[in-house]
Structures are given as structure tokens and as C-alpha cells.
Design a protein around this motif. Structure first.
Motif, short mmCIF file in Angstrom:
data_model
loop_
_atom_site.label_atom_id
_atom_site.label_comp_id
_atom_site.label_asym_id
_atom_site.label_seq_id
_atom_site.Cartn_x
_atom_site.Cartn_y
_atom_site.Cartn_z
N SER A 147 0.83 -1.22 0.00
CA SER A 147 0.00 0.00 0.00
C SER A 147 0.85 1.26 0.00
O SER A 147 0.62 2.21 0.76
CB SER A 147 -0.95 -0.01 1.21
N ARG A 148 1.87 1.26 -0.88
CA ARG A 148 2.76 2.42 -0.99
C ARG A 148 2.45 3.17 -2.28
O ARG A 148 2.06 2.56 -3.28
CB ARG A 148 4.22 1.96 -0.96
N PRO A 149 2.63 4.50 -2.28
CA PRO A 149 2.30 5.27 -3.50
C PRO A 149 3.35 5.08 -4.58
O PRO A 149 4.50 4.72 -4.32
CB PRO A 149 2.29 6.71 -2.99
N LEU A 150 2.94 5.32 -5.81
CA LEU A 150 3.84 5.29 -6.97
C LEU A 150 3.24 6.17 -8.05
O LEU A 150 2.03 6.09 -8.32
CB LEU A 150 4.04 3.85 -7.46
N THR A 151 4.06 7.01 -8.67
CA THR A 151 3.60 7.93 -9.70
C THR A 151 4.46 7.79 -10.94
O THR A 151 5.69 7.60 -10.84
CB THR A 151 3.63 9.39 -9.19
N VAL A 152 3.83 7.88 -12.10
CA VAL A 152 4.52 7.79 -13.39
C VAL A 152 4.33 9.11 -14.13
O VAL A 152 3.22 9.66 -14.17
CB VAL A 152 3.95 6.62 -14.23
N ALA A 153 5.42 9.61 -14.72
CA ALA A 153 5.36 10.84 -15.52
C ALA A 153 5.81 10.53 -16.94
O ALA A 153 6.89 9.98 -17.15
CB ALA A 153 6.25 11.92 -14.92
N LEU A 154 4.96 10.87 -17.90
CA LEU A 154 5.32 10.78 -19.32
C LEU A 154 5.64 12.19 -19.79
O LEU A 154 4.86 13.12 -19.56
CB LEU A 154 4.16 10.18 -20.12
N ILE A 155 6.79 12.35 -20.43
CA ILE A 155 7.32 13.67 -20.76
C ILE A 155 7.55 13.76 -22.27
O ILE A 155 8.28 12.95 -22.84
CB ILE A 155 8.65 13.92 -20.01
N ASP A 156 6.94 14.74 -22.89
CA ASP A 156 7.07 14.94 -24.33
C ASP A 156 7.85 16.21 -24.61
O ASP A 156 7.50 17.29 -24.10
CB ASP A 156 5.68 15.02 -24.97
N ALA A 157 8.90 16.10 -25.40
CA ALA A 157 9.67 17.28 -25.81
C ALA A 157 8.90 17.97 -26.93
O ALA A 157 8.81 17.46 -28.06
CB ALA A 157 11.06 16.87 -26.29
N ASP A 158 8.34 19.14 -26.62
CA ASP A 158 7.46 19.82 -27.57
C ASP A 158 8.22 20.16 -28.86
O ASP A 158 9.29 20.76 -28.83
CB ASP A 158 6.93 21.12 -26.96
N GLY A 159 7.62 19.77 -29.98
CA GLY A 159 8.13 20.21 -31.28
C GLY A 159 9.50 19.70 -31.64
O GLY A 159 10.23 20.36 -32.39
N LEU A 160 9.88 18.50 -31.17
CA LEU A 160 11.23 18.00 -31.50
C LEU A 160 11.36 17.74 -33.01
O LEU A 160 12.44 17.95 -33.57
CB LEU A 160 11.51 16.71 -30.73
N ARG A 161 10.28 17.35 -33.65
CA ARG A 161 10.36 17.13 -35.09
C ARG A 161 10.69 18.43 -35.81
O ARG A 161 11.52 18.45 -36.75
CB ARG A 161 9.03 16.57 -35.60
N ASN A 162 10.09 19.53 -35.36
CA ASN A 162 10.40 20.83 -35.98
C ASN A 162 11.85 21.23 -35.72
O ASN A 162 12.51 21.84 -36.57
CB ASN A 162 9.46 21.91 -35.45
N ILE A 163 12.34 20.88 -34.52
CA ILE A 163 13.75 21.18 -34.20
C ILE A 163 14.67 20.42 -35.15
O ILE A 163 15.66 20.97 -35.67
CB ILE A 163 14.04 20.83 -32.73
N ASN A 164 14.35 19.14 -35.40
CA ASN A 164 15.17 18.35 -36.32
C ASN A 164 15.14 18.94 -37.73
O ASN A 164 16.17 18.99 -38.42
CB ASN A 164 14.67 16.91 -36.35
N GLU A 165 13.96 19.38 -38.15
CA GLU A 165 13.85 19.92 -39.51
C GLU A 165 14.56 21.27 -39.64
O GLU A 165 15.18 21.56 -40.67
CB GLU A 165 12.36 20.07 -39.88
N ARG A 166 14.49 22.08 -38.57
CA ARG A 166 15.05 23.44 -38.65
C ARG A 166 16.55 23.46 -38.36
O ARG A 166 17.31 24.19 -39.03
CB ARG A 166 14.32 24.35 -37.68
N HIS A 167 16.97 22.69 -37.36
CA HIS A 167 18.37 22.77 -36.92
C HIS A 167 19.19 21.52 -37.25
O HIS A 167 20.41 21.53 -37.04
CB HIS A 167 18.42 23.00 -35.41
N GLY A 168 18.55 20.48 -37.72
CA GLY A 168 19.29 19.26 -38.07
C GLY A 168 19.19 18.21 -36.97
O GLY A 168 18.98 18.52 -35.79
N HIS A 169 19.35 16.95 -37.37
CA HIS A 169 19.21 15.84 -36.42
C HIS A 169 20.33 15.82 -35.37
O HIS A 169 20.12 15.33 -34.25
CB HIS A 169 19.17 14.50 -37.17
#
Length: 567
Positions: A437-459
Motif C-alpha cells: 500500500s505504498r504510493p507510486l507515480t509515473v510521468a510521461l514527458i514529451d519534448a514539444d516540437g522535436l520534429r520541428n527542431i530536427n527539420e530546422r536545426h538538423g538531427h
């Protein structure tokens, strides 16, 4: 825990068989195996073992040892089976790898896990897998994988079990035999039933319903293959699974004839453990029909039989044959753990329906105690086994093992864990949280606009962003937290012993640190933000938690990105 004496009570042949050649005795034992004549078969196999031992026929003695194990397994004498199995293995190992040895090890792994001896079960299953690899037999390897998956299912981890069994099914895509189909479909059905119970109790009824529908499809598919194979135990088992799924669906009139058919076959053949399971299910069917008194009486009689070795039965169920097995009825500690839990759970529901407060509390407490014991035993067995295996491999070649682990469990770009790491580490964390009966939390983290970063600045810049995000995650989390790269632009963080509010605070700190990070030093005009979603247990299931966290991420994006949202 297990007896150390030879279960054979008489080392000599029965008088009627004394003059028969050893080869004929062995052939009669094989025929008894095919026909599921357990009492005859165990007497013949024990007799062959004794004579072959006295006369020095090693191969015949090894085969007799395997047959002795088979008959005891079917009779439900699991401790006796493990004892004679160990004796047979001592003869078989010097003879080299063989399909017969793989099969014996698979039986032993199942028997050990039924009794809660998980460390022994895992060791046997992995030895079978290793031998199958040495023999280079793909089909044997698939059956051994199924055996390992069955161990995890009995240990309460249906997701790991399904992964292994699905891998095995993939190896058998080309013309599987009826036996291979029955093994694969029946095991996957059993796993789906176990997953259903966890999902239903984890407040995910919509997913539980889909899982049960998959179990029904698997049970329906397995049935004709078992009939084609003609193995009496396989026929009873597939009917049992089919009936159980229908029972769980509330289709009681369809379930009852299948369960009765399987129970009657078990009673005739002497498949004691499966008979007990079926009689428990029939009591559960009575409960589902509102017949609590009849169910309670049935369960009490069944509990008396399993605890005291009685041969009585419930009022509507024929008694098991009174002829004792080769080793006699097992005491309570030798009754499979899952069956003991199920009996207590069903007894609790029946007592509750009858307003028997004392008995209902007793059975509820007993069921929970046994479930906690199973969870602890599972964690200890997995830990001990994997530590022992890693120590042995490091002693042989530490550099190659370290490289393999890095490749298997780490993302090469960020150094964080990968999905395989998640599969290995999150289920035990969830089980511990649930049991204690112990707590546990999960966080899903999305890097906003990474596809645009790859297209604009390179992979290359995109990769540098991911690496620096990983470092910022390390700086803002504890060593006990689990950090993973979930997908191309997504990360996953598991916070053990953390309530949702505290997880929210940590994620806000991570989000803020990313917002003020000097990204422009990587590329002019570069800016990075995060959309984050949190979900807390319960439910205690990986897929459900991540699905809820993903929904929270989508809400964070919908609200304008660069924020944290709670599921």
C-alpha cells in the motif's frame, strides 16, 4: 519442503510382472502414459526404475525416471514428482542434452512454481531453454519458452509471461503440430485470465473486458486441437479454461456443461489438482447463481479434502477415486498456492453472502496473506536467480556481459533505460507498491516540437537536445527513480513512494529547469519546452498507468504545451 526419500514403496516388481522382459515393462508403462492410466503407469514405471537400477541399464532407468515424474505430475503429487525428477536428472545429465531432458525440466519448473518454489522453477525452466539451444531445435526452444512463461504466470506476472509466450508463438508460425498449438493457446489463455483478474481489480473494466474476450478466443481455438491430439489431460484442461472464461463472462449455462465434462474426466482419470480447481469453479458458478449455501458447503468440503487428505466431496460433486496415489494425498503445504488463494477467495465471497462475518474475515485475511507471500517469494526468486546468473556470466567474461547489458537495457543516445529496462523493473515496483500500500507515480514527458527542431536545426542538434534533457532529468530526480527514454521525443519517469502532488512538484521543477536552460548555445533561436502528464497507482498495471499518463500529456498539449497535467 520436499521429501528426500524415494517415493517408490516397493523396489520389486509385482508378482504378475516379475517374469516380463524389461523392454516389455517399459512399453507397458509408455502405453499407460498414452492412455492416462495413472495408477498402473506409476507402478510399472517404479518397477522398471528398480529393475533397471539393479541390472545397470542406465538408458532404460532414465526413461523410467521421466515416466515416474509424468505420472506423479498428473496425479497431483508435486513434491514426489520433483523428487523423482531430480533423481532422473542425475542420470540424464551425463548422457547429454536430449528432448526428453528438456521436457522433464519443463514439467519440474511447472510443479515447483505451483508449490511456490519459484527459484527452483526458474532454474529448471532456464536449464530447459539452454538445452533446447544446444540441441538447435527451434520447436523445442518454443516449448521451453512457453514453460518459462508459465513460471511467470504462476508467479503473478502475466505480462512477462505473455511476452515470452508470444515470442514462442512467433517461432511456431510454420506448421505447428496439434501439441504445440495446444501448449501455446492454452498457456496464452491462462495468462489472459490472470491478466483479466489484475485489470479488473485495478479499476480498468474496459481493458479487462477486452482481455477476457481475447481469452475466450484462445480457449475456443485450443479446444479442437486438444480433441485432435487426443490427450485426456489436454482435453480436460482446455474444457476447463473454456468453461472458466464463460463463467467470468457470466455465461453460466454455457460454462456449466464444459466444467462438468472436465471435472468428470478428471475424476475418472485421477487428475486430482485439476479436479480440485474445477470443483472450486463449480462452487463459484453456484455463487454466481445466488446459491450461496450450496457453494459454501461445496467449498468447505473441498477445503477439508485439500487440507486433510479426505476423499469426500461437495453435495453435488462425485467423490474422487478412493485409491491413494503412489505417495498419498499431500498435506496443505503441498497444495498449489494459486488453488489455496482461490479457495479462500471463493469461501470469503460465499461467507459474505451468507452474512457469516467471522468466516468471511478469516478467508479474506488468509487470501491476502498468501498473495503477499507469493509476491515476496517471487521477488526473492527473481532477484536470487538473476544475481546468480549474472555472477556466473561476469566470472566468465565481465566485459562482454557489461556490453550486453548496456545494449539490452540502455538507450545508446541518452544513457537512460529503454523499454526492456521498463519491462524488467516496473512490474516489481508496482507489485511492491500494491502489496505494501505504498504510493507510486509515473510521468510521461514529451519534448514539444522535436520534429520541428530536427527539420530546422538538423538531427545532430535534435540528438544534443535529447542528451541534455536526459541530463536535466538526472539532475532533478532521485537515484531511486526510474528514468527511461520511452520513444523518439518522449521520456518516462517512475517515482516510487511518491504521491501525485509530490510528483507534480518534481515535474514542475523539471519543466522550469528546461524552460530556463540556455538552449541557444546549441543553436541560435533554439527553444525547448516540455508537456508532461502524471498518473498514480492504482491501477497497478504498466499499460494502464502509461495510458493514463499519455492522456494527461495530450491534455497538457491541448492547453498550450509547456505545462504539467494530472490524469
Amino acid at each position: 519442503m520436499f521429501p528426500t526419500g524415494d517415493p517408490s514403496s516397493d523396489p520389486t516388481l509385482p508378482a504378475a510382472l516379475d517374469g516380463l522382459p524389461l523392454s516389455e515393462l517399459l512399453e507397458r508403462a509408455r502405453l499407460a502414459q498414452q492412455q492416462a492410466r495413472l495408477d498402473d503407469g506409476v507402478a510399472l514405471a517404479d518397477a522398471v526404475w528398480a529393475r533397471a537400477d539393479a541390472e545397470g541399464f542406465i538408458n532404460e532407468q532414465a526413461e523410467a525416471g521421466k515416466l515416474r515424474s509424468f505420472f506423479r505430475l498428473r496425479m497431483g503429487d508435486l513434491p514426489g514428482m520433483l523428487d523423482v525428477g531430480e533423481r532422473a536428472l542425475r542420470l540424464m545429465r551425463p548422457l547429454g542434452a536430449s528432448p526428453a531432458m528438456c521436457e522433464l525440466l519443463r514439467w519440474m519448473s511447472l510443479a515447483a512454481c505451483e508449490l511456490g518454489a519459484y527459484e527452483q522453477g526458474l532454474a529448471c525452466a532456464h536449464e530447459a531453454l539452454k538445452l533446447a539451444g544446444e540441441l538447435g531445435d527451434l520447436r523445442l526452444h518454443a516449448v521451453a519458452l512457453n514453460g518459462l512463461g508459465a513460471c511467470f504466470e504462476r508467479m503473478g506476472d502475466p505480462w512477462q509471461a505473455e511476452r515470452l509466450m508470444s515470442e514462442a508463438a512467433g517461432l511456431l508460425r510454420t506448421n505447428p503440430s496439434p501439441f504445440e498449438r495446444v501448449v501455446t493457446l492454452t498457456n496464452l489463455c491462462t495468462v489472459a485470465i490472470g491478466a483479466y483478474h489484475l485489470q479488473r481489480d485495478g479499476a480498468a473494466p474496459e481493458q479487462a473486458t477486452r482481455t477476457l474476450e481475447r481469452a475466450l478466443e484462445l480457449a475456443r481455438d485450443a479446444r479442437p486441437h486438444s480433441l485432435q491430439l487426443g490427450d485426456r489431460y489436454g482435453i480436460a484442461l482446455t474444457a476447463s479454461n473454456f468453461g472458466e472464461v464463460l463463467l467470468l463472462m457470466g455465461r453460466l449455462d454455457e460454462a456449466e456443461p464444459l466444467l462438468i465434462e472436465a471435472r468428470d474426466e478428471c475424476a475418472r482419470a485421477g487428475f486430482r489438482l485439476l479436479d480440485w480447481r474445477l470443483r472450486c469453479m463449480l462452487a463459484e458458478l453456484q455463487l454466481a447463481r445466488g446459491q450461496a449455501t450450496a457453494a459454501w458447503q461445496q467449498l468447505q468440503a473441498l477445503r477439508d479434502e485439500t487440507e486433510q487428505g479426505a476423499t469426500g466431496s461437495g453435495p453435488t460433486t462425485p467423490a474422487m477415486p478412493t485409491t491413494p496415489t503412489a505417495s498419498g494425498n499431500p498435506p496443505l503445504s503441498d497444495v498449489p498456492l494459486f488453488l489455496r488463494v482461490r479457495l479462500h477467495q471463493a469461501s470469503y465471497r460465499a461467507a459474505k453472502a451468507l452474512a457469516l462475518l467471522g468466516p468471511s474475515l478469516f478467508h479474506l485475511e488468509q487470501a491476502r496473506t498468501l498473495e503477499r507471500r507469493r509476491a515476496v517469494s517471487q521477488l526473492m526468486a527473481q532477484s536470487q536467480y538473476f544475481v546468480s546468473r549474472m555472477e556466473a556470466e561476469f566470472a566468465a567474461d565481465p566485459a562482454s556481459v557489461a556490453a550486453r547489458d548496456a545494449a539490452e537495457f540502455k538507450d545508446p543516445l541518452t544513457g537512460l533505460g529503454n523499454r526492456r529496462c521498463l519491462e524488467a523493473r516496473l512490474p516489481p515496483l508496482l507489485r511492491t507498491a500494491e502489496q505494501e500500500s505504498r504510493p507510486l507515480t509515473v510521468a510521461l514527458i514529451d519534448a514539444d516540437g522535436l520534429r520541428n527542431i530536427n527539420e530546422r536545426h538538423g538531427h545532430e542538434i535534435g540528438d544534443r537536445v535529447l542528451q541534455e534533457l536526459a541530463e536535466l532529468l538526472r539532475e532533478n530526480t532521485r537515484g531511486s527513480d526510474l528514468l527511461l527514454r520511452w520513444s523518439g521525443e518522449e521520456f518516462l519517469v517512475v517515482f516510487p513512494d511518491t504521491i501525485a502532488d509530490r510528483g507534480f512538484e518534481v515535474c514542475e521543477r523539471i519543466r522550469a529547469s528546461v524552460s530556463v536552460h540556455p538552449w541557444s548555445e546549441l543553436a541560435p533561436g533554439l527553444d525547448v519546452t516540455l508537456s508532461m502528464g502524471l498518473a498514480s497507482a492504482p491501477p497497478y498495471a504498466t499499460d494502464l498507468l502509461i495510458a493514463r499518463a499519455n492522456a494527461a500529456v495530450e491534455r497538457a498539449k491541448h492547453l498550450g504545451r509547456n505545462r504539467v497535467a494530472l490524469a
